[in-house]
Design an enzyme around this catalytic site. Sequence first.
Site, PDB file in Angstrom:
ATOM      1  N   GLU A 105       0.830  -1.218   0.000  1.00 39.82           N
ATOM      2  CA  GLU A 105       0.000   0.000   0.000  1.00 39.82           C
ATOM      3  C   GLU A 105       0.856   1.257   0.000  1.00 39.82           C
ATOM      4  OE1 GLU A 105      -2.284  -1.629   3.393  1.00 39.82           O
ATOM      5  OE2 GLU A 105      -4.034  -0.892   2.323  1.00 39.82           O
ATOM      6  N   GLU A 118      -3.923  -9.247   4.180  1.00 43.74           N
ATOM      7  CA  GLU A 118      -4.717  -8.899   5.349  1.00 43.74           C
ATOM      8  C   GLU A 118      -5.922  -9.812   5.532  1.00 43.74           C
ATOM      9  OE1 GLU A 118      -3.537  -6.888   3.102  1.00 43.74           O
ATOM     10  OE2 GLU A 118      -2.874  -4.975   3.938  1.00 43.74           O
TER      11      GLU A 118
HETATM   12  N1  T1G Z   1       4.626  -7.742  11.690  1.00 42.73           N
HETATM   13  C1  T1G Z   1       5.445  -8.141  12.694  1.00 42.73           C
HETATM   14  N2  T1G Z   1       6.291  -9.196  12.606  1.00 42.73           N
HETATM   15  C2  T1G Z   1       6.302  -9.871  11.442  1.00 42.73           C
HETATM   16  C3  T1G Z   1       5.482  -9.520  10.345  1.00 42.73           C
HETATM   17  C4  T1G Z   1       4.612  -8.405  10.501  1.00 42.73           C
HETATM   18  N3  T1G Z   1       3.818  -7.986   9.505  1.00 42.73           N
HETATM   19  N4  T1G Z   1       5.732 -10.416   9.335  1.00 42.73           N
HETATM   20  C5  T1G Z   1       6.674 -11.255   9.785  1.00 42.73           C
HETATM   21  N5  T1G Z   1       7.015 -10.932  11.039  1.00 42.73           N
HETATM   22  C6  T1G Z   1       8.029 -11.603  11.857  1.00 42.73           C
HETATM   23  C7  T1G Z   1       7.660 -13.055  12.132  1.00 42.73           C
HETATM   24  O1  T1G Z   1       6.807 -13.125  13.274  1.00 42.73           O
HETATM   25  C8  T1G Z   1       9.031 -13.639  12.402  1.00 42.73           C
HETATM   26  O2  T1G Z   1       9.409 -13.202  13.693  1.00 42.73           O
HETATM   27  C9  T1G Z   1       9.939 -12.888  11.417  1.00 42.73           C
HETATM   28  O3  T1G Z   1       9.225 -11.679  11.097  1.00 42.73           O
HETATM   29  C10 T1G Z   1      10.205 -13.664  10.145  1.00 42.73           C
HETATM   30  O4  T1G Z   1       8.921 -14.022   9.635  1.00 42.73           O
HETATM   31  C11 T1G Z   1      -2.623  -1.518   7.201  1.00 42.73           C
HETATM   32  C12 T1G Z   1      -2.995  -3.733   8.572  1.00 42.73           C
HETATM   33  C13 T1G Z   1       7.039 -11.492   5.265  1.00 42.73           C
HETATM   34  C14 T1G Z   1       6.520 -13.496   3.841  1.00 42.73           C
HETATM   35  O5  T1G Z   1       0.507 -10.331   6.842  1.00 42.73           O
HETATM   36  O6  T1G Z   1       3.858 -13.324   5.391  1.00 42.73           O
HETATM   37  O7  T1G Z   1      -0.257  -4.501   6.689  1.00 42.73           O
HETATM   38  O8  T1G Z   1       9.533 -15.452  14.790  1.00 42.73           O
HETATM   39  O9  T1G Z   1       9.302 -16.516   9.826  1.00 42.73           O
HETATM   40  O10 T1G Z   1       9.072 -17.223   6.250  1.00 42.73           O
HETATM   41  O11 T1G Z   1      -3.296  -2.809   5.375  1.00 42.73           O
HETATM   42  O12 T1G Z   1       6.589 -13.231   7.540  1.00 42.73           O
HETATM   43  O13 T1G Z   1      11.586 -14.369  13.842  1.00 42.73           O
HETATM   44  O14 T1G Z   1      10.473 -13.388  15.881  1.00 42.73           O
HETATM   45  O15 T1G Z   1       7.348 -15.574   8.479  1.00 42.73           O
HETATM   46  O16 T1G Z   1      10.716 -15.415   5.443  1.00 42.73           O
HETATM   47  C15 T1G Z   1       0.203  -7.620   6.414  1.00 42.73           C
HETATM   48  C16 T1G Z   1       3.006 -11.442   7.269  1.00 42.73           C
HETATM   49  C17 T1G Z   1       0.140  -7.096   7.811  1.00 42.73           C
HETATM   50  C18 T1G Z   1       2.817 -10.335   6.255  1.00 42.73           C
HETATM   51  C19 T1G Z   1       8.374 -13.550   5.505  1.00 42.73           C
HETATM   52  N6  T1G Z   1       1.428  -8.352   6.219  1.00 42.73           N
HETATM   53  N7  T1G Z   1       4.355 -11.985   7.159  1.00 42.73           N
HETATM   54  O17 T1G Z   1       8.272 -14.945   5.639  1.00 42.73           O
HETATM   55  O18 T1G Z   1       9.755 -15.287   7.677  1.00 42.73           O
HETATM   56  S1  T1G Z   1      -1.389  -6.282   8.112  1.00 42.73           S
HETATM   57  C20 T1G Z   1       1.480  -9.682   6.474  1.00 42.73           C
HETATM   58  C21 T1G Z   1       4.641 -12.935   6.227  1.00 42.73           C
HETATM   59  C22 T1G Z   1      -1.267  -4.837   7.244  1.00 42.73           C
HETATM   60  C23 T1G Z   1      -2.329  -2.785   6.411  1.00 42.73           C
HETATM   61  C24 T1G Z   1      -2.520  -4.016   7.197  1.00 42.73           C
HETATM   62  C25 T1G Z   1       6.029 -13.513   6.287  1.00 42.73           C
HETATM   63  C26 T1G Z   1       6.982 -12.983   5.202  1.00 42.73           C
HETATM   64  P1  T1G Z   1      10.311 -14.169  14.625  1.00 42.73           P
HETATM   65  P2  T1G Z   1       8.752 -15.444   8.930  1.00 42.73           P
HETATM   66  P3  T1G Z   1       9.503 -15.794   6.207  1.00 42.73           P
END
Ligand code: T1G
Length: 699
Positions: A111, A131
């Site tokens: 975004e 999301e």
């Molecule tokens: N926020 C906080 N921590 C996150 C995170 C996030 N969005 N995404 C990953 N982590 C942490 C995860 O907990 C882990 O931590 C480490 O990063 C590595 O992640 C307004 C409201 C990016 C594809 O849903 O899909 O934006 O365990 O093991 O396999 O519209 O992480 O090491 O302490 O998964 O290489 C939308 C979710 C949010 C993305 C990487 N975004 N993340 O995968 O590593 S809502 C998501 C993923 C939003 C807006 C709305 C995957 C990845 P730790 P990982 P990976």
Amino acid sequence: MADGSTGPEVVSIEREGDIALIRIDNPPVNASSHAVRQGLWNTLEELNAEGTAKAIAIYCAGRTFMAGADIKEFGKPSKPPVMPEVHSKIEQSAIPVVSVIHGTALGGGFEMALCSHARVAIKGSRVGLPEILIGLLPGAGGTQRLPRLSGLEFALDMSLSGRQVGVAEALEKGAIDRVVEGDPRDVAVHSARDLADGSLAARRTDKIETVYDQAVIDAALAGVKARSPHLVNPVKTVEAIAASRLPLEEGMKIERQCFMDCMETPQRAGLIHAFFGERAVSGIAEAKGPTRDIQKIGVIGGGTMGSGIATSCLLAGIPVRLIEVAAEGLERGVATITKNLDGAVSRGKLPADKRDAAIAMLEPSLEMDSLADVDLVLEAVFEQMDVKREIFGKLDGICKPGAILASNTSYLDINEIASVTSRPQDVLGLHFFSPAHVMRLLEIVQGEKTAPDVLATGFALAKRLKKVGVLAQVCDGFIGNRILAHYGKTASYLVLDGASPQQVDDALEGFGFAMGPHRVGDLAGLDIGWMTRKRKAADRDPAERYAGAVADRICENGWFGRKSGKGYYVYEGSTPQPNPEVATIIDEVRAAEGITPRSFTDEEIVDRYMTAMIAEAARVVEDGTAKRPVDVDMVFLFGYGFPRFRGGPLHYADTLGAAELVRRIEAYAQEDPHYWQVPDLLRKMAADGTSFADLNKEG
Ligand code: T1G
């Protein structure tokens, strides 16, 4: 608005002549934490106040562009500036801004690119709006800007599927403007310069109108209501995207309201719990530390489980030697593996060349001696202890020192199996769930003498197989099957006492289960449970009300479910119908047991079923079979079709509270004090006012 505090350490300005870079560095995935949002706000203010830069490029350090909002901040009061405010500030910047994407630009990250005046992606990177998968919707302008750039259909597709889209497709759909090769910072410098001199055209979404079609919105709304009747956020997502027909500022207000509506739902809490839980279960000490190198795996048994496990290993690129005792069984195993791989190709999950490569790594053999050089053996034969003891005794003499010997047993004692070998430290349980090449759960069962590096290797293998590995201690049924064995009786008691199998199934599917217990039994085969009840008959507790009378009668008729054409249901037409002969059996059993049937509401059915599940789950945590409540939750999400939006049985228990659960069990105990007993842990939690979430924090 901004409170004036800065986030310099995560966001910084780099000046290159007459252009400026804004660099985000917030490991591990550049999530848009408050410090990042504040830093973006401040650097944009500073650069616009200076007014010297001709263009600005936003790029990220590390392995990926911003992967979205910081999910860890959810559920807490939002601290301004919130993402929509930051994104509007980017869009309103007098100095043109280009975002440079690498890795996975997801959610708020994508975004942020959409609100920029241009978007450049590095080849191989991906964008997405996931999301929807965590109970939300794109809440920082995605529902307003993506329709403007790429049209309603693509915006609905991305927002409702949550899928990651390759940047080549995104370019074709107009969601980004360029795909280049190179290092993010170099690309940022070039892109800013091109934006400044006009060779990279600005496409500001506040200057574009959505091409709107109400029929597209109506069809999308009907689709989400049919596909996800339990979920709120898909409907809200369509509503927000529909608002893109309005002026941007108005649409943004509607998006914000829809987003906050979703943020407040228990579904969002459940789905976030599932997101972090999937990572938490392998984030334990036992999963860390040295591991053994696994280059080749031996699988003993070419039946459903063995061939599923072999398929899973082959899909992960691990060569497999498949062992069977007879040529016919071996051929059947190879055929099943081939069918599994062909199925993945036909579903578009596996390229044909990868299927061929996988099959090439399969070595069928009738000789157990051929396991001498494998690094790990996975035994998947009959669930009979004497058969397993014999096999492990032989393996002990065949396999090389350091080879790991794993059993796929679903409930037998790993310590007893290990005891027939000279190497109990190399033995553990790796319990897959059928179909093993599809179900993601892997219970990693720790024997008393299992070496730490063997256990850590189990978790490493789970990761390679893209499974969710959960640590379990030895007991009958480990975590999932032990809990199932308890609450499964409740479904039978409900039928004995007055409900029909279909009503129980329908009530639980209304709660969110993909399939009710009787439909699951018919699918898996009623004979499996029948064999288990016969195996346990000698040890049956006389004080316990027998739950299997109806199912026994059904099996005695040879009705094992789908595979025999009838079970609880009749599988003749396109839609299975309740088996009328089962109703007769139920009446006869009730009469024989002197039961006067009564009616149950769907709510009562769900309450009893879930209370029974939670009670045994609490005991599993209490006695240490599972490490924490979250481990039980993940077992049920990834192995038992528990509705993901409810987060798992113990996350759901917290929505009821321990005191309510104790009250229910004590009320049910008036009917059956043996079956309904309050777990000590639950009583303590009710007294202390603590939750399973509290226990997870202690874990
Ligand atoms: N926020 C906080 N921590 C996150 C995170 C996030 N969005 N995404 C990953 N982590 C942490 C995860 O907990 C882990 O931590 C480490 O990063 C590595 O992640 C307004 C409201 C990016 C594809 O849903 O899909 O934006 O365990 O093991 O396999 O519209 O992480 O090491 O302490 O998964 O290489 C939308 C979710 C949010 C993305 C990487 N975004 N993340 O995968 O590593 S809502 C998501 C993923 C939003 C807006 C709305 C995957 C990845 P730790 P990982 P990976």
